[in-house]
Design an enzyme around this catalytic site. Sequence first.
Site, PDB file in Angstrom:
ATOM      1  N   LYS A  20     -74.769   9.280 -18.297  1.00 63.18           N
ATOM      2  CA  LYS A  20     -75.159   9.792 -19.608  1.00 63.18           C
ATOM      3  C   LYS A  20     -74.120   9.400 -20.660  1.00 63.18           C
ATOM      4  O   LYS A  20     -74.468   9.047 -21.791  1.00 63.18           O
ATOM      5  CB  LYS A  20     -75.318  11.311 -19.544  1.00 63.18           C
ATOM      6  CG  LYS A  20     -75.788  11.967 -20.846  1.00 63.18           C
ATOM      7  CD  LYS A  20     -76.319  13.356 -20.592  1.00 63.18           C
ATOM      8  CE  LYS A  20     -75.259  14.328 -20.171  1.00 63.18           C
ATOM      9  NZ  LYS A  20     -74.446  14.838 -21.305  1.00 63.18           N
ATOM     10  N   ARG A  25     -73.144   5.812 -25.462  1.00 62.28           N
ATOM     11  CA  ARG A  25     -72.280   4.816 -26.095  1.00 62.28           C
ATOM     12  C   ARG A  25     -72.990   3.476 -26.290  1.00 62.28           C
ATOM     13  O   ARG A  25     -72.847   2.841 -27.345  1.00 62.28           O
ATOM     14  CB  ARG A  25     -71.012   4.646 -25.245  1.00 62.28           C
ATOM     15  CG  ARG A  25     -70.065   5.848 -25.353  1.00 62.28           C
ATOM     16  CD  ARG A  25     -69.068   5.897 -24.194  1.00 62.28           C
ATOM     17  NE  ARG A  25     -68.038   6.913 -24.409  1.00 62.28           N
ATOM     18  CZ  ARG A  25     -68.203   8.216 -24.210  1.00 62.28           C
ATOM     19  NH1 ARG A  25     -69.373   8.680 -23.795  1.00 62.28           N
ATOM     20  NH2 ARG A  25     -67.210   9.068 -24.425  1.00 62.28           N
ATOM     21  N   ARG A 117     -69.150  25.038 -31.004  1.00 64.04           N
ATOM     22  CA  ARG A 117     -68.175  24.039 -30.573  1.00 64.04           C
ATOM     23  C   ARG A 117     -67.450  23.460 -31.793  1.00 64.04           C
ATOM     24  O   ARG A 117     -68.075  23.117 -32.788  1.00 64.04           O
ATOM     25  CB  ARG A 117     -68.875  22.958 -29.754  1.00 64.04           C
ATOM     26  CG  ARG A 117     -69.471  23.545 -28.488  1.00 64.04           C
ATOM     27  CD  ARG A 117     -70.300  22.572 -27.707  1.00 64.04           C
ATOM     28  NE  ARG A 117     -69.486  21.644 -26.940  1.00 64.04           N
ATOM     29  CZ  ARG A 117     -69.971  20.848 -25.986  1.00 64.04           C
ATOM     30  NH1 ARG A 117     -71.263  20.867 -25.704  1.00 64.04           N
ATOM     31  NH2 ARG A 117     -69.178  20.038 -25.324  1.00 64.04           N
ATOM     32  N   GLN A 162     -64.094  13.449 -27.556  1.00 66.97           N
ATOM     33  CA  GLN A 162     -65.243  12.999 -28.343  1.00 66.97           C
ATOM     34  C   GLN A 162     -64.861  12.695 -29.787  1.00 66.97           C
ATOM     35  O   GLN A 162     -65.481  11.840 -30.431  1.00 66.97           O
ATOM     36  CB  GLN A 162     -66.347  14.046 -28.290  1.00 66.97           C
ATOM     37  CG  GLN A 162     -66.999  14.160 -26.915  1.00 66.97           C
ATOM     38  CD  GLN A 162     -67.919  15.357 -26.802  1.00 66.97           C
ATOM     39  OE1 GLN A 162     -67.930  16.255 -27.654  1.00 66.97           O
ATOM     40  NE2 GLN A 162     -68.713  15.392 -25.747  1.00 66.97           N
ATOM     41  N   ASP A 301     -66.185  18.124 -16.182  1.00 68.26           N
ATOM     42  CA  ASP A 301     -67.561  18.284 -15.711  1.00 68.26           C
ATOM     43  C   ASP A 301     -67.648  18.527 -14.206  1.00 68.26           C
ATOM     44  O   ASP A 301     -68.689  18.960 -13.706  1.00 68.26           O
ATOM     45  CB  ASP A 301     -68.396  17.050 -16.072  1.00 68.26           C
ATOM     46  CG  ASP A 301     -68.753  17.000 -17.551  1.00 68.26           C
ATOM     47  OD1 ASP A 301     -68.623  18.034 -18.228  1.00 68.26           O
ATOM     48  OD2 ASP A 301     -69.153  15.921 -18.031  1.00 68.26           O
ATOM     49  N   ARG A 332     -68.050  28.075 -18.762  1.00 67.19           N
ATOM     50  CA  ARG A 332     -68.278  27.616 -17.395  1.00 67.19           C
ATOM     51  C   ARG A 332     -67.347  28.255 -16.370  1.00 67.19           C
ATOM     52  O   ARG A 332     -67.701  28.348 -15.189  1.00 67.19           O
ATOM     53  CB  ARG A 332     -68.186  26.086 -17.318  1.00 67.19           C
ATOM     54  CG  ARG A 332     -69.462  25.413 -17.776  1.00 67.19           C
ATOM     55  CD  ARG A 332     -69.507  23.954 -17.397  1.00 67.19           C
ATOM     56  NE  ARG A 332     -70.737  23.368 -17.944  1.00 67.19           N
ATOM     57  CZ  ARG A 332     -70.851  22.115 -18.339  1.00 67.19           C
ATOM     58  NH1 ARG A 332     -69.819  21.303 -18.254  1.00 67.19           N
ATOM     59  NH2 ARG A 332     -71.997  21.666 -18.811  1.00 67.19           N
TER      60      ARG A 332
END
Length: 421
Positions: A20, A25, A117, A162, A301, A332
């Site tokens: 993903k 990108r 965020r 990011q 992740d 999480r």
Amino acid sequence: MNVRIKPSKLIGRVNAPSSKSFSHRMLIAAALAGGVSEISNISASEDIDATVGALTALGAKIFREGNTYTVMGIKTPAASAVIDCRESGSTMRFIIPIAAALGCSCEFHGRGKLPERPITPYIRELGKNGAVITKTEGVMPFTMNGTLKGGDYVLEGDISSQFISGLLFALPLCSGNSVIRLASRLESKPYADMTVEALSRFGINIDENEDKDGLPVYRIRGGQKYRSADVSVEGDYSQAAFYFVANALGSEVQVDNLSENSVQGDKKILEIIGGIGYNKINGTGVKRLPAFTADVSDIPDLVPVLAVLGCFTDGTSRITGAKRLKIKESDRLEAIASALGNIGGKISVGEDSLEIEPVERFHGGVIDGCNDHRIVMASAIASTMADGEITVTGAEAVAKSYPDFWTDFASLGGNVEFERT
């Protein structure tokens, strides 16, 4: 939608969905190129749909046939656009500086946990260099006006890579040269490396070196031109990790569509489980695996599925460097501790860590998927080590990154039954 899972081992062969991260990108770079590009082996998902929608709003034309996307690059950028980022943090943080470099006045929307965020580094650094973001902190929509220019950018490295990636896409389009410096260690640096690799495939050169403290410094020449290209997206180690952990716990899944030479940070899953006795099976059971400590500051992740693995080691396992997971699709750290705790796991949550005590088995129970794709998928892998049926709420959350997960899971012998809610 809820899913009821009866315990079973997974056996068979599966293709890892496309990365993903690379898919975002490649699509972005293709949209910024002048010609026509063909991007093959993209597994569609809600996050990828969000990026395609954003690029279309900016002026690209994108057509999908199966897993191949044909991208007609932006010739005349939109003067204004409404960007729906859905729940995709990558879409939001990549597109903000790109839209600013194109001189597009935008209104950004999002839902779920996305409005919480942070984009504070962009508000500060873009504001110094020609683009103004107007927002109420923690609330969407927000607006952006002005045109980004080259210059010096200083970004915190411990919030999200990011921000660096977004600027790496945007600054080559600006008329002046730019430098990106880090004010702290760059966590998740492999994701910035993926951006640099994707840019190189489309003719953009980034000069990377280090400052006196060993922190990356990116020097970007302005006025560069993206070139169209035909590329194929490699498989996703983030998603393959679920099957690798299942294997370490007794399943037998062969995962295809992965690059051995990948720069994906989540490839580290092979190192982690290899170091503790990967796939050593003793008859009908699994050898008790050695305890591990994993610093996940570069691989956040992997935390949910590593927590599952840690429940079956021969001592206390620890996951550290995980503070940023509090602002993902869910908190999480709390979400995975609660999920596994509901079926017999013993996990303590620290400020940026998990401490995991071993158990003999998981038990039947109900898990709140927290509308988080990685919590839901980790719960499915946990079911392979349970002695009773597990119900996971919000099973449809997998559509965010891996819409075919339940189909693949069932094809490997996963015993699932869905309930509409």
